[in-house]
Write an enzyme that holds these catalytic residues in place. Structure first.
Site, PDB file in Angstrom:
ATOM      1  CD  GLU A   1      -2.994  -1.152   2.224  1.00 41.78           C
ATOM      2  OE1 GLU A   1      -2.709  -0.666   3.329  1.00 41.78           O
ATOM      3  OE2 GLU A   1      -4.106  -1.634   1.946  1.00 41.78           O
TER       4      GLU A   1
ATOM      5  CG  ASP B   1      -7.678  -5.494   4.753  1.00 45.30           C
ATOM      6  OD1 ASP B   1      -7.221  -5.774   5.857  1.00 45.30           O
ATOM      7  OD2 ASP B   1      -7.824  -4.336   4.340  1.00 45.30           O
TER       8      ASP B   1
ATOM      9  CD  GLU C   1      -9.717  -1.517   8.127  1.00 45.27           C
ATOM     10  OE1 GLU C   1      -8.853  -2.128   8.780  1.00 45.27           O
ATOM     11  OE2 GLU C   1      -9.521  -1.066   6.989  1.00 45.27           O
TER      12      GLU C   1
END
Ligand code: BDP
Length: 714
Positions: free
Chosen positions: A307, A381, A409
């Site tokens: 990332e 993820d 998240e």
């Protein structure tokens, strides 16, 4: 009796009455409870029989030494007993033949045959409760276990507890930044007050350490994996050392995430190439400097070439080159390098699912013995439900650590109640079949399958500066469950939930059962309204609002449509041999479970198959009907959770009760938001009516899109 006397008597009666009421109120909910004390409440024991039995064994606490870790243990037992029994129990150096006390005993002759040095045993010996271990920290863990036993009102007379941790590095990963923000944190700002350190020590650091030690957590990575080089500066190392000093007596080591390009940005070198001798010398000197301040420093956690973070590949080197260079710097010390496998390149034709496996399996056997490769539980993820990562089992020569995410998240932040133990267990208990049946992920992570000595489990923390630590009061259970599972992954989700509820919410057995039941269903309920049947939603963004229509980004795997692949034919990502063939990364036994759309378990269906809208599923319904049913059932089940919670009201502290009650109302509202977004969006592909038994969404798709757009406005 004159009038004054009568008035006095009356007043006296009034006072007595009000104090009796105060007493009743106080007994029911000992103090107002803001959640700060977590599962270490030590509220007075009301049961007279239990109290009487406990009195017999709590005349003194004997501890062999003044070692700081042992002192933490005796402090905690003293504090616990003072709360539970309302008395100050003296700490002495030796039991001197007396009985009726708690005796912490360091065993040196190995007669106890603990699985490892951190293990403990607790039993009654000559009228004392003896807590034994080969190490000081084992005595601390044993003391917490004893207190847990007493907080859950179990008998001491015949106590026999014996336990050793199955994993060596049991750690929290904080994604905290130096400016006090937390990446993906929903419980306030960072616990670490960098601007006050090293001078001011927030009392909360110690309470954080106590909570972790009570579970057996022994490591804490203080800063974000998207790391700032600032943490390698002398100024910050000193701050970190101040925190390490607080954690040390609780057996917790500090670790730091590192910015791989620090030699360049902080060190002023022309490169950060891991094979460059100057770079190597820079890291060696840096590690040495850290150990001067923190002699028991834990090590580094590294996110590299992921990332946009820098890494060895920037110089044409491999992850192993990068990790081994850092490992070399740790050679003179006890620390380790934890290298993350969370990598995926921008590849318009690729499948992100396959990326980590493709990059890492060719490196198996090339990592230094001080390196642990840390793998997220699933291949993508931290989705609400993912199959286990195919890296597990496919790197037999490299210790693989587990990375779970506690912070929610993708699980509704701090307004959705999702008990995560079932997510952790689902992965740990999954069978990889790499060495035949029974080759579970847990056995890879705990080192028993491939014989690794360095074993690790990490959880991305859900803690923050809000008073109750985690925002949602029930999210404390996720921290608790993670910690307990790092110690013993064989505990069941239910066992852990029962324990946590008893320690934290209520001693009432019926209420406990009801809350535990609700917790155990909460993850599936969330999945139903959020990502049913194996959908996923890892596209870039805030990860809260529904936006399955999102189709524009700098790279395809940062769009929503990349993942669900809804079209006029059907829904889901074909990962069979006809599609991306990600399934080939698993053993044939696993492939067989998932490769046939007719027999693939429904929770994983759309992870591996593009299924036509009219296909009849094992439930007897078509895919379109099943998707609708799950989305509606999920949102409706939040109402059921509300009812369950309302029914235990009498047994929960009013402050906690009201907090959870309000959050459940928000959760319901948001569950409907998600349901409507999916149903209306998918309907535009399925082109079928919503089954008549379900109430049509009040909004149109355009209205839902608008509401999400407003939510996402900056
Ligand atoms: C993703 C998060 C991102 C993290 C990244 C990671 O969205 O904030 O930096 O994982 O784990 O889930 O590195």
């Amino acid at each position: 009796m004159n009038r004054n006397k009568i008035a006095l008597l009356f007043l006296g009666l009034l006072l007595l009455k009000s104090s009796v009421f105060a007493q009743i109120k106080k007994d029911a909910f000992a103090v107002t409870d803001d959640g700060y004390r977590l599962w270490l409440k030590y509220d007075p024991i009301a049961d007279v029989g239990v109290k009487k039995e406990y009195q017999k064994f709590t005349q003194f606490i004997a501890a062999p030494s003044a070692n700081p870790v042992v002192k933490s243990a005796t402090d905690e037992v003293q504090q616990g007993l003072s709360g539970l029994l309302g008395k100050v129990v003296p700490v002495v150096l030796s039991a001197k033949g007396q009985s009726g006390g708690i005796v912490l005993t360091l065993v040196t002759d190995k007669s106890q045959d603990f699985a490892n040095k951190e293990g403990y045993s607790i039993e009654t010996v000559q009228g004392n409760i003896r807590v034994s271990s080969e190490s000081e920290v084992g005595l601390l863990y044993g003391s917490f276990a004893l207190l847990r036993h007493m907080q859950t009102l179990q008998s001491l007379s015949a106590i026999t507890l014996r336990s050793s941790p199955k994993v060596r590095y049991r750690m929290l990963n904080h994604w905290d930044n130096h400016d006090g923000t937390i990446e993906r944190g929903y419980a306030g700002s960072s616990l670490w007050k960098w601007y006050e350190l090293p001078e001011r020590i927030d009392p909360r650091y110690r309470d954080y350490a106590r909570a972790n030690a009570s579970l057996g957590i022994n490591g804490s990575v203080l800063n974000n994996v998207n790391a700032s080089a600032r943490f390698m500066s002398a100024e910050y190392i000193e701050k970190v050392a101040a925190i390490a000093n607080v954690f040390r007596p609780y057996g917790i080591k500090v670790y730091l995430s590192v910015y791989f390009a620090a030699p360049k940005t902080l060190g002023g070198l022309g490169t950060s190439d891991p094979l460059n001798p100057q770079v190597q010398a820079w890291w060696a000197a840096k590690v040495k400097e850290i150990y001067q301040y923190i002699p028991d420093f834990g090590g580094f956690l590294v996110k590299a070439n992921s990332e946009g973070e820098p890494g060895p590949q920037d110089y044409g080197r491999t992850h192993a080159d990068g990790a081994n260079m850092l490992a070399a710097a740790f050679k003179p010390y006890d620390g380790v390098v934890i290298w993350r496998a969370f990598v995926y390149k921008s590849d318009p034709k690729g499948d992100r699912f396959k990326a980590a496996y493709e990059e890492f399996t060719p490196l198996d056997g090339q990592f230094d013995e001080k390196v642990i490769v840390q793998v997220k539980n699933g291949p993508i993820d931290f989705q609400p439900r993912e199959p286990f990562s195919p890296l597990f089992g496919n790197m037999p020569k490299t210790p693989l650590g587990m990375e779970f995410q506690l912070t929610q998240e993708y699980l509704g932040f701090a307004t959705h109640a999702v008990y995560e133990a079932p997510i952790f267990k689902e992965c740990l208990d999954a069978d990889t079949y790499v060495n035949g049946k029974g080759s579970t992920v847990a056995r890879i992570v705990d080192g028993t399958l491939h014989g690794y000595a360095r074993t690790a489990m990490a959880g991305v923390a859900n803690t923050g500066s809000v008073r109750n630590w985690t925002g949602h009061p029930l999210a404390q259970a996720n921290w608790y469950a993670f910690g307990r599972l790092t110690w013993d992954h064989q505990l069941s989700s239910e066992q852990i939930a029962r324990e946590w509820v008893a320690l934290t919410l209520t001693k009432d057995k019926k209420a406990n059962t009801q809350i535990v039941n609700m917790m155990l269903h909460s993850r599936d309920i969330y999945v139903d309204y959020n990502t049913p049947l194996g959908l996923s939603r890892p596209w870039t963004g805030v990860h809260f609002a529904p936006e399955p229509w999102q189709n524009r980004s700098s790279r395809p795997d940062w769009t929503a449509v990349y993942y669900h692949k809804a079209d006029s034919v059907g829904l889901g990502f074909d990962r069979t041999a006809n599609g991306s063939n990600a399934l080939a990364q698993y053993r044939p036994e696993v492939q067989r479970q998932w490769s046939n759309p007719d027999s693939c378990p429904l929770p994983y269906l759309l992870w591996f198959h593009h299924v036509s809208w009219d296909k009849k599923l094992s439930t007897g319904q078509t895919l379109w009907h099943e998707v609708c049913s799950r989305l509606y059932a999920g949102a409706d089940s939040v109402l059921w959770m509300q009812q369950q919670w309302d029914q235990v009201k009498a047994h929960i502290n009013p402050e906690t009760f009201a907090d959870v009650e309000a959050r459940l109302r928000t959760q319901h509202k948001e569950a409907i938001w998600w349901r409507n977004a999916w149903v209306l969006y998918l309907q535009s592909f399925a082109r079928q009516p919503i089954p008549p038994k379900f109430k049509k969404p009040e909004q149109t798709l355009e209205q839902v899109i608008k509401s999400v757009d407003v939510y996402l406005l900056r």
